[in-house]
Enzyme design. Structure first.
Site, PDB file in Angstrom:
ATOM      1  N   ASP A  89     -23.804  15.869 -16.632  1.00 29.94           N
ATOM      2  CA  ASP A  89     -24.251  14.479 -16.483  1.00 29.94           C
ATOM      3  C   ASP A  89     -23.135  13.478 -16.173  1.00 29.94           C
ATOM      4  OD1 ASP A  89     -26.442  12.649 -16.485  1.00 29.94           O
ATOM      5  OD2 ASP A  89     -25.877  11.948 -18.469  1.00 29.94           O
ATOM      6  N   LYS A 128     -24.616   7.017 -22.133  1.00 29.27           N
ATOM      7  CA  LYS A 128     -24.653   6.093 -20.996  1.00 29.27           C
ATOM      8  C   LYS A 128     -23.877   4.807 -21.303  1.00 29.27           C
ATOM      9  CE  LYS A 128     -27.514   8.792 -18.774  1.00 29.27           C
ATOM     10  NZ  LYS A 128     -27.048   9.604 -17.656  1.00 29.27           N
ATOM     11  N   SER A 165     -32.120  10.411 -10.747  1.00 24.20           N
ATOM     12  CA  SER A 165     -32.962  11.262 -11.578  1.00 24.20           C
ATOM     13  C   SER A 165     -34.020  11.955 -10.712  1.00 24.20           C
ATOM     14  CB  SER A 165     -33.610  10.457 -12.691  1.00 24.20           C
ATOM     15  OG  SER A 165     -34.287   9.374 -12.136  1.00 24.20           O
ATOM     16  N   ARG A 180     -34.952   5.088 -21.761  1.00 27.40           N
ATOM     17  CA  ARG A 180     -33.999   3.979 -21.652  1.00 27.40           C
ATOM     18  C   ARG A 180     -34.747   2.741 -21.171  1.00 27.40           C
ATOM     19  NH1 ARG A 180     -31.178   4.357 -17.731  1.00 27.40           N
ATOM     20  NH2 ARG A 180     -31.789   6.328 -16.797  1.00 27.40           N
ATOM     21  N   TYR A 202     -34.553   5.831 -29.546  1.00 27.78           N
ATOM     22  CA  TYR A 202     -34.586   6.838 -28.469  1.00 27.78           C
ATOM     23  C   TYR A 202     -33.175   7.121 -27.927  1.00 27.78           C
ATOM     24  CZ  TYR A 202     -34.761   9.023 -24.036  1.00 27.78           C
ATOM     25  OH  TYR A 202     -34.484   9.891 -23.017  1.00 27.78           O
ATOM     26  N   CYS A 253     -33.765  14.891  -9.299  1.00 28.24           N
ATOM     27  CA  CYS A 253     -33.223  15.672  -8.182  1.00 28.24           C
ATOM     28  C   CYS A 253     -32.641  17.009  -8.665  1.00 28.24           C
ATOM     29  CB  CYS A 253     -32.147  14.885  -7.445  1.00 28.24           C
ATOM     30  SG  CYS A 253     -32.795  13.512  -6.478  1.00 28.24           S
ATOM     31  N   HIS A 283     -21.381   9.243 -12.915  1.00 27.40           N
ATOM     32  CA  HIS A 283     -22.619   9.904 -13.330  1.00 27.40           C
ATOM     33  C   HIS A 283     -22.736  11.213 -12.541  1.00 27.40           C
ATOM     34  CE1 HIS A 283     -27.280   9.362 -13.876  1.00 27.40           C
ATOM     35  NE2 HIS A 283     -26.767  10.180 -14.757  1.00 27.40           N
ATOM     36  N   ARG A 325     -37.041  15.604 -24.547  1.00 30.71           N
ATOM     37  CA  ARG A 325     -35.656  16.051 -24.370  1.00 30.71           C
ATOM     38  C   ARG A 325     -35.256  17.177 -25.298  1.00 30.71           C
ATOM     39  NH1 ARG A 325     -32.309  13.071 -20.469  1.00 30.71           N
ATOM     40  NH2 ARG A 325     -33.747  11.500 -19.697  1.00 30.71           N
TER      41      ARG A 325
HETATM   42  C1  OXD Z   1     -30.418   9.808 -17.053  1.00 29.99           C
HETATM   43  C2  OXD Z   1     -30.135  10.751 -18.138  1.00 29.99           C
HETATM   44  O1  OXD Z   1     -31.386   9.043 -17.152  1.00 29.99           O
HETATM   45  O2  OXD Z   1     -29.213  11.561 -17.986  1.00 29.99           O
HETATM   46  O3  OXD Z   1     -29.667   9.822 -16.077  1.00 29.99           O
HETATM   47  O4  OXD Z   1     -30.816  10.706 -19.179  1.00 29.99           O
HETATM   48 MN    MN Z   2     -27.928  11.055 -16.366  1.00 30.85          MN
END
Ligand code: OXD
Ligand code: MN
Length: 593
Positions: A280, A209, A251, A72, A200, A253, A229, A374
């Site tokens: 997510d 998102k 992220s 991102r 991407y 964690c 989130h 991913r």
């Molecule tokens: C993030 C994802 O960056 O879920 O939070 O990809």
């Molecule tokens: Mn996320």
């Protein structure tokens, strides 16, 4: 091709975009397996995706993005609202007119020689009062195939929508994948997202998102609900009762791992089970009985591959064994499968790395998979997917958990004093950077509610919205709010808590608190467990009462420093800061004196 709807708002909008981007052809995606299969074949022919070993990984494909297009791009992500203050100090802002002019000038004629795919999709189970519809236009088959895993792509979405214009507009144009002209622009006032020059996932799967967090958070503010989130999981006790928790983490964690946690042996033997509803995003709304209910608006997992293994997340590994798209991982040519760092100790010798170069796992000194490579896997592949995953009403939430990575500061777990104080606890979320991200290690990054890059409006107004939602809830029915920290370190820099499946022990205390089954001690920062109330049966060689006490210790001088950091962060929001949060900060400082 036949249009799948007669909805004027949709047809007019598509016509406008066709005039702009000038596709050679328009294809409506109906979500049928035949159509998707034909697209997979076409994408295999063009080399956009490759089919993997049908015996070992049935229905699975691998794709590589451009090397300049692997994550991102927060610095090129914009919230375009009429008033700059509406976007707030934590978002990039452009005036809507300027935003449209910019992205339209880039998108103009960009579909020439290409096909426009029209994807109708639902975020949330079709027909759920919590679900919302979207249309994404794209010139990428990879996007169509990923959207068909991550969202509910179906003609039924259009039937349910009827003539309504309550749907989110999304236009994605690959253009030339030019980094300098890459923009992800959100127009919350028009329910519109436009993304140019990327291929991407997070930039182009517009349901995720862009819609389910940025646009939806803005919608939620105006419609009395919340887009968060957060993972959603259910804990089933030996009596068969299931309690649901929503949890937000920055992220790195282990959010996906927690969402699919496997209970420790002692819990398994007693009959505990953990069910994943989402990994997510959660959409949360008050139900008829006055409790908060959550749905997972997504239909799949877009998870980070590296580090996913039998120990960290066996359920994720099982989820990616069929009908999955892998992006930027290692292509193992020995048996036409995939590999990534941290999967196992046997990197393939004859392979292609994420950049498309020949790669030999034993000899190469570069990583084979991109750190942000991913998998896109159907949620229904997950062995512990909840029976309530498709429940139109969602699941009732008992607890909300915030977390971060703090070596010394935050205790293993604490409970907020009440809802407003819980909002404070979420607003002060922060994580120390790891070696996985570029930049210095151990730097504190504030990430309130893990929403910093995802909140579609002024974060101070977002906190006020949380407080306002709290006011609509009967305190007996409101979820209790907690903070956890799995990453406390001892004097030697070693993690004190085993983490992974053992995190259930902490969730167990949280549920006990929600049920009023266990006492806690009131401290400067909130309610903490007594060390003996965290169940360590079966891990006594790793954790004992003494080390638990250390993990639950509050160092007032560190917290006083923290309060200064919070104050500095809050000051960015000026008078928009909710008074309830200023009060919580003042109380914290008083308590620490
Ligand atoms: C993030 C994802 O960056 O879920 O939070 O990809
Ligand atoms: Mn996320």
């Amino acid at each position: 091709m036949e249009k799948l709807t007669s909805n004027k708002s949709i047809l007019n909008w598509i016509e406008e975009k066709v005039d702009l981007v000038k596709p050679d052809e328009i294809v409506w995606i109906d979500g049928s397996q035949e159509q998707l299969e034909a697209l997979r074949e076409q994408a295999c022919k063009s080399g956009e995706i490759k089919k993997l070993n049908e015996e070992k990984l049935p229905g699975c494909y691998i794709h590589r993005t451009a090397v300049n297009d692997v994550a991102r791009v927060e610095h090129r992500t914009f919230i375009c609202t009429s008033d700059k203050e509406q976007a707030g100090p934590t978002n990039n802002w452009m005036a809507p007119e300027e935003g449209y002019d910019l992205v339209y000038s880039i998108a103009k004629d960009s579909y020439k020689g290409r096909t426009m795919y029209v994807i109708p999709y639902s975020m949330g189970p079709i027909g759920s009062p919590l679900a919302k519809a979207g249309i994404e236009l794209t010139d990428s088959i990879y996007v169509v195939l990923n959207m068909a895993i991550m969202t509910r792509v179906d003609k039924k979405v259009l039937d349910v929508l009827g003539d309504s214009d309550d749907w989110v507009r999304g236009l994605h144009c690959r253009c030339d994948i030019d980094e300098e002209k890459r923009y992800i622009c959100h127009f919350p006032e028009d329910n519109t997202i436009i993304s140019v020059n990327s291929g991407y996932g997070g930039n182009v799967l517009l349901g995720k998102k862009c819609f389910a967090l940025r646009i939806a958070s803005y919608q939620g503010k105006n419609e009395e609900w919340m887009a968060e989130h957060m993972l959603i999981l259910g804990i089933e006790n030996p009596r068969g009762e299931v309690k649901y928790i929503c949890a937000a983490f920055p992220s790195a964690c282990g959010k996906t791992n927690l969402a699919m946690l496997i209970p420790p042996e002692t819990y398994k033997k007693k009959g505990y089970k953990v069910w994943c509803v989402g990994d997510d995003i959660a959409w949360i709304r008050k139900g008829e009985d006055g409790r908060l209910y959550a749905i997972n608006p997504e239909y799949g997992f877009f998870g980070v591959a590296p580090g996913t293994n039998e120990k960290s997340n066996p359920n994720a590994l099982k989820s990616v064994r069929k009908n999955t798209i892998f992006t930027n991982v290692v292509h193992n040519l020995e048996d036409n499968t995939v590999w990534w760092e941290g999967l196992d100790k046997n990197p393939p010798q004859n392979a292609i790395d994420w950049k498309g170069n020949k790669w030999n796992g034993k000899e190469s000194d570069v990583t084979g998979a991109h750190p942000n490579s991913r998998f896109t896997a159907p949620a229904t592949n997950c062995p512990c997917i909840s029976d309530e995953f498709e429940n139109l009403k969602g699941v009732p939430i008992s607890a909300i958990v915030f977390g971060g990575r703090r070596a010394k500061l935050a205790p293993l777990v604490y409970q907020s004093k009440d809802w407003d104080h819980g909002v404070f606890v979420g607003s002060i979320m922060a994580s120390e950077t790891t070696a996985a991200a570029a930049g210095a290690v151990g730097v504190v990054r504030r990430d309130p509610m893990a929403m910093l890059p995802f909140c579609g409006y002024n974060m101070a107004d977002y906190w006020q919205h949380w407080i306002d939602i709290g006011k609509t809830l009967d305190p007996d029915k409101a979820p209790k709010i907690f903070n956890v920290n799995w990453f406390r370190k001892d004097e030697d820099g070693k993690f004190m808590w085993p983490g992974f499946g053992d995190n259930l022990r902490v969730l167990d205390w949280i549920i006990d608190r929600c049920e009023g089954n266990v006492e806690a001690q009131e401290t400067e920062i909130g309610f903490l467990p007594k060390a003996q109330d965290i169940n360590i049966e079966g891990i006594e060689d790793e954790v004992n009462i003494g080390s638990l006490e250390k993990m639950l210790n509050i160092d007032a001088s560190l917290w006083r420093e923290e309060a200064k950091g919070i104050e500095e962060f809050y000051s960015k929001f000026g008078d928009r800061m909710p008074s309830a949060l200023n009060k919580s900060l003042k109380d914290l400082k008083e308590n620490l004196k």
